[in-house]
Design a protein around this motif. Structure first.
Motif, PDB file in Angstrom:
ATOM      1  N   LEU A   1       5.842   7.046   4.867  1.00 15.94           N
ATOM      2  CA  LEU A   1       6.066   5.613   4.679  1.00 15.94           C
ATOM      3  C   LEU A   1       6.681   5.260   3.328  1.00 15.94           C
ATOM      4  N   GLU A   2       6.183   5.855   2.269  1.00 14.44           N
ATOM      5  CA  GLU A   2       6.712   5.484   0.958  1.00 14.44           C
ATOM      6  C   GLU A   2       8.197   5.821   0.844  1.00 14.44           C
TER       7      GLU A   2
ATOM      8  N   TYR B   1      10.107   3.152   2.913  1.00  7.63           N
ATOM      9  CA  TYR B   1      10.145   1.832   2.279  1.00  7.63           C
ATOM     10  C   TYR B   1      10.957   1.822   0.987  1.00  7.63           C
TER      11      TYR B   1
ATOM     12  N   GLU C   1       0.821  -1.211   0.000  1.00  2.24           N
ATOM     13  CA  GLU C   1       0.000   0.000   0.000  1.00  2.24           C
ATOM     14  C   GLU C   1       0.853   1.259   0.000  1.00  2.24           C
ATOM     15  N   TYR C   2       2.045   1.160   0.592  1.00  4.50           N
ATOM     16  CA  TYR C   2       2.925   2.324   0.664  1.00  4.50           C
ATOM     17  C   TYR C   2       4.251   2.057  -0.060  1.00  4.50           C
TER      18      TYR C   2
ATOM     19  N   GLU D   1      -3.316   8.781   8.964  1.00  2.00           N
ATOM     20  CA  GLU D   1      -3.163   8.585   7.521  1.00  2.00           C
ATOM     21  C   GLU D   1      -2.304   9.688   6.909  1.00  2.00           C
TER      22      GLU D   1
ATOM     23  N   LYS E   1       1.300   8.806   7.604  1.00  2.00           N
ATOM     24  CA  LYS E   1       1.677   7.646   6.794  1.00  2.00           C
ATOM     25  C   LYS E   1       1.959   8.070   5.350  1.00  2.00           C
ATOM     26  N   ASN E   2       1.078   8.909   4.821  1.00  2.00           N
ATOM     27  CA  ASN E   2       1.235   9.330   3.430  1.00  2.00           C
ATOM     28  C   ASN E   2       2.489  10.177   3.223  1.00  2.00           C
TER      29      ASN E   2
ATOM     30  N   LEU F   1       3.070   2.620  10.528  1.00  2.00           N
ATOM     31  CA  LEU F   1       1.980   1.920   9.853  1.00  2.00           C
ATOM     32  C   LEU F   1       0.863   1.570  10.819  1.00  2.00           C
TER      33      LEU F   1
END
Length: 600
Positions: A156-157, A160, A104-105, A149, A152-153, A144
Motif C-alpha cells: 500500500l505505501e 500511495y 496509515e499507509y 495486514e 497491506k504492509n 485496504l
C-alpha cells in the motif's frame, strides 16, 4: 485550440455553500484536521498543474499514442507518449497520488469530497494520463479493505506514494461481462503462493514506463472451485516480485512471469495503454478468502464506476469551455435573419438561440452533475467517518443505489454534451485542429468500460430496486420530499421536483408489479428507468442549488437560478419520455422472430 481552466468557483460553491463541508469536517473527529484554507490551496495548485502540465500533453498524447515493443528478454513492454513520464514524476513528487488515501499507509487522508475534484481536474485536462494513477488508487482501496495486514504492509505505501502502480484484471476474450466464465487458473504452491496461468484483456494501464513496478489484481479459479462467479478468487500478481533490501524495505526484484501481449488500437484515450496481459505460472498471493474474489473486486469496480461518473463531468466541462469560447469569437449569420436591418454584419454564434441551446444543455449538465457527484461523495465520507450506525447504514444504501446512476447517467450526459459542443463548431468540430473530435472520441469509452451502461441499468432496477421491493429507492424519495418541504425558496424547482418524485414512485411500483409477473421484463425497461431516476436526481440537486442561492443578489447566484429555470423548461421534460418507454417495456422488442435478425 484547447482551453481548460478548473472551475474553482463552482467547486468552492458546492463545498462551502451547498454542502457546508467545513461544518461536516469540523463536527467529525476523523476529519477535524481538514480546513477550507488548506483545501483551497490544494485545489488551486492542482488547477495549475492540470492546466500547465497535463493539458498540453492531451493532444500530443492522442496523436502519438502508446508504443508496444519487446525488451532484451523478449517481454512485451509499453512506452507512454512523450512527456507523460516527466509529468507523472512531477505529480508523484508533489504528493498528489495519495491525496485521498488513508494516512496509515502514507496517504494524505483527504475526504472524498476533496479528492473528487482532484479526479475531475485530472480527467478534464488529460483523461488518458489520469487513468494511470486512478487505477492504482482503485487497486489500493481494494487491498485496504480485503487484503491481509502482511500484504497491506508490502504494497500500500508504495502504491500511495506513486512508486508502484496497480491494475484490475477481470475479463477474458470469451467472457465479457460474465466473469463466471473466466478460465485463468491459480494452482497453490507449498510456500503459500499460487501459480497464475491465463490471459486477460482490456486491462487499463496494464503496462507502462511510469513506475518501477505494477501490481496486478487478477481474478482466477483455484482447483475444485465452484462453477460460475462463486468460484472466483482474487490474487496479487506483481510485474516484478517483491523482496526486502538490507534495510528491511520492500523493493522490486526479479521479473515475474506476467507480461503484456499486445495493446489495443482504440477509438480514443490513445495515450492510455489498454493491454492484453498473459500470465504463465506467474507468482501470485491470494487477497481475502478463497472464492470471494468477485466481492473483493467489486470494491475497486465501484470505486472506478464513481470515477467514470466524474469523467462525465470532466468531458462536459472541457467541451463546454472550448465551445463557448468559439461561440463568442466566431461570426456567423445574423441572429435576427436580417429582417430589421439587412445590412447588419454577422453576429457571433453566441447570439443564436440554437447555439445557446446546445451550450446551456452542456452547462446545465456540468453544474448539476458536479453537484450530484458531490452528494454521493458526501455519502461516502459519512459512511467512512461517522460513528452512528444508522447514519452509516443510510449512507451506504444511498451509495449503493446511486452508484449505477452516477456511472451511467453522468457518462451518457457527458457524451451528449460533447456532441452538442462539437456541433457548435459546425464543420470545424469534425477536424482535428480544434480538438473537439478528440473530446468526443475520448468521451465514448465512459459509457462502455467498468460495466456498460446497460449493465448499470440492470444493476439499478434488478438488484438495487427490485431485490428489496424498492425500499432503498422509496427511502431516497422520502429524503427528497423532506428536503423540499423544508425549503425556504419560492421557485418552480420545488414543485417540479415533487412531481418528479411522485412520477418515479408510481413508475417504480408499476415496474415492480410487471417484473413480478414477467421476470425478464427488467431487461426491456431498465435503461429508461435509470434515465428517469437520473432526471429526478438532477431535479433534487437543482433544488439544493436554488435553496442555496435564494436571497443572494450577486450575478453568480442569479445565473444559477436562471440555469435552474432552463433545466425545468428544457431538460426535465425528457423524464416523461423515459417514463413512457419504461412503462412500454419489452413487448414490442420481443415481438420479432429471431429470423428477423439473421444476417442479410
Amino acid at each position: 485550440m484547447r482551453i481548460y481552466n478548473a472551475p474553482l468557483q463552482e467547486m468552492q460553491f458546492l463545498l462551502t455553500e451547498v454542502f457546508d463541508a467545513p461544518s461536516f469536517w469540523r463536527d467529525n473527529e476523523s476529519l477535524s484536521h481538514i480546513d477550507m484554507d488548506t483545501v483551497s490551496m490544494v485545489l488551486e495548485e492542482l488547477a495549475k498543474f492540470t492546466k500547465n502540465v497535463l493539458l498540453p500533453l492531451n493532444r500530443s498524447g492522442d496523436e502519438e499514442g502508446v508504443k508496444f515493443t519487446h525488451d532484451a528478454q523478449g517481454y512485451g513492454q509499453v512506452t507512454t507518449p512523450t512527456g507523460f513520464k516527466q509529468a507523472y514524476q512531477q505529480y508523484m513528487e508533489a504528493g498528489w497520488i495519495g491525496l485521498g488515501a488513508t494516512s496509515e499507509y502514507g496517504g494524505q487522508g483527504f475526504p472524498k469530497m476533496v479528492s473528487m475534484f482532484q479526479e475531475e481536474m485530472m480527467f478534464s485536462a488529460n483523461q488518458a494520463f489520469a487513468l494511470y494513477p486512478n487505477l492504482a488508487l482503485g487497486a489500493g482501496l481494494c487491498l485496504l479493505e480485503s487484503a491481509s495486514e502482511e500484504l497491506k504492509n508490502i504494497y500500500l505505501e508504495k502504491i500511495y506514494s506513486g512508486e508502484w502502480a496497480g491494475t484490475m484484471c477481470l475479463t477474458e476474450a470469451h467472457a465479457g461481462t460474465d466473469l463466471g466464465l473466466i478460465k485463468t487458473k491459480a494452482v497453490p504452491n507449498k510456500e503459500g503462493s499460487y501459480d497464475i496461468t491465463g490471459s486477460k484483456i482490456f486491462i487499463t494501464a496494464g503496462d507502462h514506463d511510469l513506475t518501477e513496478n505494477i501490481i496486478h489484481l487478477v481474478l482466477a479459479k483455484t482447483p475444485g472451485a465452484p462453477a460460475g462467479s462463486k468460484g472466483t478468487s482474487l490474487f496479487i500478481v506483481p510485474k516484478y516480485l517483491v523482496e526486502k533490501d538490507d534495510k528491511g524495505d520492500y523493493q522490486s526484484g526479479e521479473r515475474n512471469a506476467a507480461s503484456v501481449g499486445s495493446v489495443e488500437h482504440k477509438m480514443g484515450v490513445k495515450g492510455s495503454a489498454t493491454c492484453v496481459l498473459n500470465f504463465d505460472k506467474a507468482k501470485g498471493w491470494m487477497v481475502g478468502e478463497e472464492n470471494t474474489g468477485l466481492a473483493s473486486m467489486f470494491i475497486i469496480m465501484n470505486y472506478e464506476r464513481l470515477a467514470i461518473g466524474v469523467q462525465g463531468i470532466s468531458v462536459t466541462e472541457l467541451a463546454y469551455q472550448n465551445a463557448v469560447a468559439y461561440a463568442n469569437d466566431r461570426l456567423q449569420s445574423r441572429s435576427d435573419s436580417g429582417i430589421k436591418n439587412p445590412d447588419k454584419p454577422a453576429d457571433a454564434l453566441i447570439h443564436h438561440a440554437d447555439v445557446r441551446r446546445m451550450l446551456l444543455n452542456a452547462k446545465s449538465h456540468a453544474e448539476v452533475s458536479r453537484c450530484f457527484a458531490m452528494y454521493v461523495a458526501k455519502q461516502l465520507d459519512i459512511a467512512k467517518y461517522s460513528n452512528d450506525k444508522q447514519i452509516v447504514e443510510t449512507a451506504n444504501n444511498r451509495v449503493a443505489l446511486l452508484t449505477p446512476i452516477t456511472k451511467a447517467f453522468l457518462s451518457d450526459k457527458g457524451f451528449e454534451a460533447a456532441v452538442d459542443c462539437q456541433q457548435v463548431f459546425g464543420g470545424h468540430g469534425y477536424i482535428r485542429e480544434w480538438g473537439m473530435e478528440q473530446i468526443v472520441r475520448d468521451a465514448r469509452i465512459a459509457q462502455i468500460y467498468e460495466g456498460a451502461n446497460g449493465i448499470q441499468a440492470l444493476d439499478l432496477l434488478g438488484r438495487k430496486v427490485a431485490r428489496d421491493s424498492g425500499a432503498m429507492l422509496f427511502d431516497f424519495l422520502a429524503e427528497i420530499r423532506g428536503y423540499i418541504a423544508n425549503m425556504q425558496a419560492e421557485h418552480g424547482i420545488e414543485q417540479a421536483t415533487l412531481n418528479a418524485a411522485n412520477d418515479i414512485e408510481c413508475l417504480t411500483k408499476t415496474l415492480l408489479m410487471n417484473i413480478n409477473e414477467r421476470k425478464d421484463e427488467v431487461n426491456g425497461c431498465a435503461v429508461n428507468y435509470l434515465h428517469a431516476v437520473g432526471y429526478l436526481c438532477f431535479a433534487y440537486m437543482y433544488a439544493m442549488i436554488v435553496e442555496t442561492c435564494q436571497g443572494k443578489d450577486e450575478v453568480f447566484y442569479a445565473n444559477k437560478l436562471k440555469l435552474a429555470d432552463y433545466f425545468i423548461d428544457h431538460i426535465l421534460p425528457r423524464m416523461q419520455s423515459h417514463i413512457a418507454m419504461a412503462q412500454a417495456g419489452s413487448e414490442s422488442m420481443m415481438a420479432f422472430d429471431l429470423a428477423y435478425f439473421d444476417h442479410m
